[in-house]
Design an enzyme around this catalytic site. Structure first.
Site, PDB file in Angstrom:
ATOM      1  N   ASP A  40     -48.980  -9.194  15.123  1.00  0.00           N
ATOM      2  CA  ASP A  40     -47.579  -8.781  15.027  1.00  0.00           C
ATOM      3  C   ASP A  40     -46.679  -9.748  15.804  1.00  0.00           C
ATOM      4  O   ASP A  40     -47.163 -10.545  16.642  1.00  0.00           O
ATOM      5  CB  ASP A  40     -47.446  -7.356  15.587  1.00  0.00           C
ATOM      6  CG  ASP A  40     -46.318  -6.564  14.935  1.00  0.00           C
ATOM      7  OD1 ASP A  40     -45.448  -7.176  14.303  1.00  0.00           O
ATOM      8  OD2 ASP A  40     -46.308  -5.322  15.086  1.00  0.00           O
TER       9      ASP A  40
ATOM     10  N   ASP B 211     -41.594  -2.753   7.319  1.00  0.00           N
ATOM     11  CA  ASP B 211     -41.861  -1.503   8.029  1.00  0.00           C
ATOM     12  C   ASP B 211     -41.354  -0.308   7.241  1.00  0.00           C
ATOM     13  O   ASP B 211     -41.638   0.843   7.582  1.00  0.00           O
ATOM     14  CB  ASP B 211     -41.189  -1.522   9.411  1.00  0.00           C
ATOM     15  CG  ASP B 211     -42.055  -2.225  10.444  1.00  0.00           C
ATOM     16  OD1 ASP B 211     -43.224  -2.515  10.145  1.00  0.00           O
ATOM     17  OD2 ASP B 211     -41.556  -2.484  11.557  1.00  0.00           O
TER      18      ASP B 211
HETATM   19  C1  DGJ Z   1     -44.065  -3.524  14.035  1.00  0.00           C
HETATM   20  C2  DGJ Z   1     -45.011  -3.424  12.867  1.00  0.00           C
HETATM   21  O1  DGJ Z   1     -44.389  -3.848  11.706  1.00  0.00           O
HETATM   22  C3  DGJ Z   1     -45.517  -1.984  12.789  1.00  0.00           C
HETATM   23  O2  DGJ Z   1     -46.327  -1.828  11.658  1.00  0.00           O
HETATM   24  C4  DGJ Z   1     -46.244  -1.653  14.048  1.00  0.00           C
HETATM   25  O3  DGJ Z   1     -47.396  -2.439  14.151  1.00  0.00           O
HETATM   26  C5  DGJ Z   1     -45.345  -1.861  15.259  1.00  0.00           C
HETATM   27  N1  DGJ Z   1     -44.750  -3.167  15.253  1.00  0.00           N
HETATM   28  C6  DGJ Z   1     -46.113  -1.666  16.529  1.00  0.00           C
HETATM   29  O4  DGJ Z   1     -45.371  -1.947  17.641  1.00  0.00           O
END
Ligand code: DGJ
Length: 748
Positions: A486, A558
């Site tokens: 991430d 997301d």
């Molecule tokens: C952003 C990601 O896109 C989410 O899926 C998740 O992993 C969060 N970060 C976790 O902090």
């Protein structure tokens, strides 16, 4: 006869003497040079790309489009002599790679400052060489500044299967002093004069990525770019240009391209004063400088581009095939994506051994293949205020380390994946307290936080080694099959004080950071060859052909609302294959917009990509498990087709559309999968008839429902022609309804 030399020989020759130009015949496939007309030609997959050396020794584009027969002798390129003293030939003549000098008013591909104050750079043809590489035929054409030994090797590589050409440049300083590059593009792609071109590109923001834009190309310039340090959600480094007003998914000339770079990038699309189109891309020149000391060189990212006369749909399919066969780390035969469960939307940061194990038990029941524990497992991580940088297992949450949980997940028949965010540090962490100098910063200036975190300066060797070592250690000490990598903020204060106050040294951070990121990923893959990696950046903030060369899948957004996802996924597929597009089924109502949808609708939205589940299984009822189990089993029957087949976008969900339909067809045409989704019915109108594409017209296909049904009078078996010409009537009425079908060739 064309010159074909091993790359090593070519390199040796290029560094020394000038290669004579050989007279060649145009070839159907590969690279050739006509010494009479001085035209280079790249031919493959039904297209021709040609450029030549003009009367002023510049490299000038000649042709890019449908394959020209071998008998076509392209005329030698000739300079535009300009029509006014205000428009100098150096500017009006399209060039493959123009230095800023001699009066250039369009976008330069390269701009340099020499130590004596000279900023004039005029690049003329010097020599060429060809080579075979496993990735395609290569041509290297070397240009040289007219007055100094600054060389540019222009690399061209053509992919035999798709005709996609990869172009990049190596800029070599052979002067006795340092030269500062202020702009370093990979390539300029040129299209002939015309006023009927339109440009498509992708824009977005966090939780709202992959919006497809289309605009007429008018005089002037459209700049697609990221100044954020990484690829970014705002623009994606992809473009497509269509000619004429009648192009659609399946018809019309389309030129398209994508840049393989995950740092600051820029693609400028301009219509110049003579109505010629130029697309220049590479490193973003904004705040850019790269000092080359004597004998140093800089290699640019690869800018890929292709052409088709079969519309934007085929342009996407060509890119998808190319990504699967030539870009992905497992190319040319990437494994299908396992069906994952991810804990993030269920548990947030509150992960612990018992909770994860309980979810894993339920995930195993529905056929999940990979269980991924998301954020929250490390350091003093309770929320997003602390812990990033401290990559040890949190003892309160996992008193016995990760092993018991991983063993349990294995015993349940799944493999295990782990979330990491390696490039970041929270100021509230042991790492930051020990190494505050490891972040990007300008000395004595405030450090702007995003999500309470700062960026580690990966350009530093010590930081690069720290990040590599902790990841290597986690992967060595645990049985981990997958990393979700991430990256949750963009850059600020991009200083690199450790290299001293010279800003031309500090600005190298834009290049070196990304190179080190790539080298960490490459080394991890080399030393842990069974580990797969996902690129995630708060959703789709880091998706490009550079990161896709080192990661197996991406998280497009997301935003997991299944209706929003239809447009997100639709936009994504213009540039990238559904084979890397992860799509989770999550809870309803969805957290993004409070929309309520059925579990079947959510599944049929996600099954158009690489399926995952992110719902809180602790709250599911028995019937939810039954539905999920059934649809996951169905997905396993179609996933090769969805992930690696040809995608046809039949009805677009964009622009307020009430319906959407996609079809995927396997490369052997034995299976097609149709997804149809209805936003809302109006006035009792039936769902529009859907016309399949790409089937074998003479084969018989049986239709098998995955969910929902066709109208009562539909045939159970019919030829490919029938399904394509007569079409398919789906029985869908109401709001937020969905149906999906398999079409299987009936064996005699
Ligand atoms: C952003 C990601 O896109 C989410 O899926 C998740 O992993 C969060 N970060 C976790 O902090």
């Amino acid at each position: 006869m064309s010159r074909s030399l091993p790359i090593a020989v070519v390199a040796a020759l290029l560094s020394g003497c000038l290669l004579p130009i050989a007279s060649t015949q145009a070839q159907t496939n590969g690279v050739s040079f006509d010494a009479t007309t001085k035209v280079f030609r790249l031919d493959a997959a039904g297209l021709t790309y040609a450029f030549g050396i003009n009367d002023a020794s510049e490299l000038q584009p000649v042709y890019w489009g449908k394959s020209l027969g071998q008998q076509e002798h392209l005329p030698p390129p000739r300079r535009n002599e300009g029509n006014a003293s205000f428009d100098l030939p150096s500017s009006t003549t399209p060039q493959e790679y123009a230095g800023w000098g001699a009066g250039l008013y369009v976008e330069p591909t390269l701009k340099a400052t020499f130590p004596d104050g000279n900023r004039d750079l005029v690049l003329h043809y010097l020599e060429y060489a060809t080579a075979h590489s496993p990735k395609g035929e290569e041509l290297t054409v070397t240009l040289k500044d007219v007055a100094s030994p600054l060389f540019v090797d222009l690399h061209y590589r053509i992919d035999a299967a798709t005709g996609i050409i990869g172009r990049w440049a190596t800029i070599r300083n052979r002067t006795a002093a340092s030269v500062v590059l202020e702009e370093a593009g990979s390539a300029t792609w040129n299209l002939p004069r015309g006023t009927d071109y339109s440009l498509r590109y992708l824009t977005g923001r966090w939780a709202g990525e992959w919006n497809l834009q289309k605009q007429h190309i008018l005089p002037g310039e459209t700049v697609l770019e990221s100044k954020r340090g990484s690829t970014g959600h705002q623009n994606n480094p992809w473009f497509a240009i269509e000619r004429g007003d009648h192009s659609d998914e399946e018809t019309g000339d389309v030129w398209f391209g994508a840049l393989a770079w995950s740092g600051n990038w820029r693609i400028a699309v301009e219509q110049d004063q003579l109505q010629q189109i130029r697309v220049t891309g590479g490193f973003n020149p904004f705040d850019f400088a790269y000092k080359l000391v004597p004998n140093q060189q800089l290699e640019t990212p690869i800018f890929y581009a292709g052409y088709t006369s079969h519309g934007i749909g085929e342009a996407s399919r060509i890119l998808h095939r190319f990504e699967l066969a030539s870009i992905l780390p497992q190319a040319p035969t990437p494994k299908p994506r396992p069906i994952i469960y991810n804990s993030w939307e269920a548990t947030g940061f509150s992960v612990n051994e018992a909770g994860q194990e309980a979810l894993a038990e339920k995930a195993a029941q529905i056929g999940i293949e990979r269980f991924v524990m998301d954020d929250g497992w490390f350091g003093q991580r309770k929320d997003d205020h602390a812990g990033l940088g401290d990559w040890y297992v949190n003892k309160q949450k996992f008193p016995n380390g990760l092993k018991p949980m991983i063993d349990k997940i294995h015993a349940l028949g799944m493999d295990f994946g782990l979330w990491v965010e390696p490039e970041m540090v929270n100021p509230d962490s042991a790492l930051y307290r020990k190494h505050p100098d490891w972040t990007l910063n300008f000395t004595g200036r405030p450090r702007t936080e995003g999500r309470n975190q700062l960026l580690l300066n990966l350009a530093r060797k010590d930081v690069r080694d720290y990040v590599y070592n902790f990841l290597d250690d986690i992967l060595t000490s645990n049985q981990i099959a997958f990393l979700k990598w991430d990256y949750n903020r963009n850059w600020s204060e991009p200083g690199w004080p450790a290299v001293g106050p010279d800003s031309t040294e500090q600005k190298k951070v834009y290049v070196e950071y990304i190179r080190n990121l790539y080298s960490i990923l490459a080394d991890l893959r080399k030393n842990h060859p069974n580990v797969e990696i996902e690129s995630c950046s708060g959703g789709g903030g880091r998706v490009d052909l550079g990161i896709l060369g080192l990661t197996d899948e991406v998280w497009p957004s997301d935003n997991t609302d299944p209706l929003d996802r239809l447009t997100i996924q639709d936009g994504f597929t213009y540039a990238y294959t559904p084979g890397v597009m992860m799509a989770w089924v999550t809870d309803s109502p969805n957290w993004v917009n409070n929309r309520t949808t059925s579990l079947t609708y959510r599944f049929l939205s996600s099954m158009q990509g690489s399926l995952g589940v992110g719902a809180n299984l602790d709250r599911w009822k028995p019937e939810d498990f039954a539905t999920a189990k059934d649809l996951i089993a169905s997905y396993k029957l179609i996933r090769e087709t969805v992930q690696h087949g040809d995608l046809y976008r039949l009805i677009s969900p964009r622009d307020g559309s009430e319906q959407s339909a996609t079809e995927s067809i396997s490369p052997d045409k034995h299976q097609a999968v149709l997804f149809t989704l209805l936003h809302s019915s109006h006035e009792g109108y039936p769902f529009p008839r859907v016309y399949l594409r790409g089937l074998d017209p003479t084969a018989h296909y049986r239709v098998i429902p995955i969910a929902g049904s066709l109208t009562k009078d539909s045939l159970p078996v019919a030829t490919g022609s029938y399904w394509m010409d007569h079409g398919v009537d789906v029985d869908l009425r109401g709001d937020l309804q969905a149906a999906a079908f398999r079409f299987e060739v009936v064996k005699d």
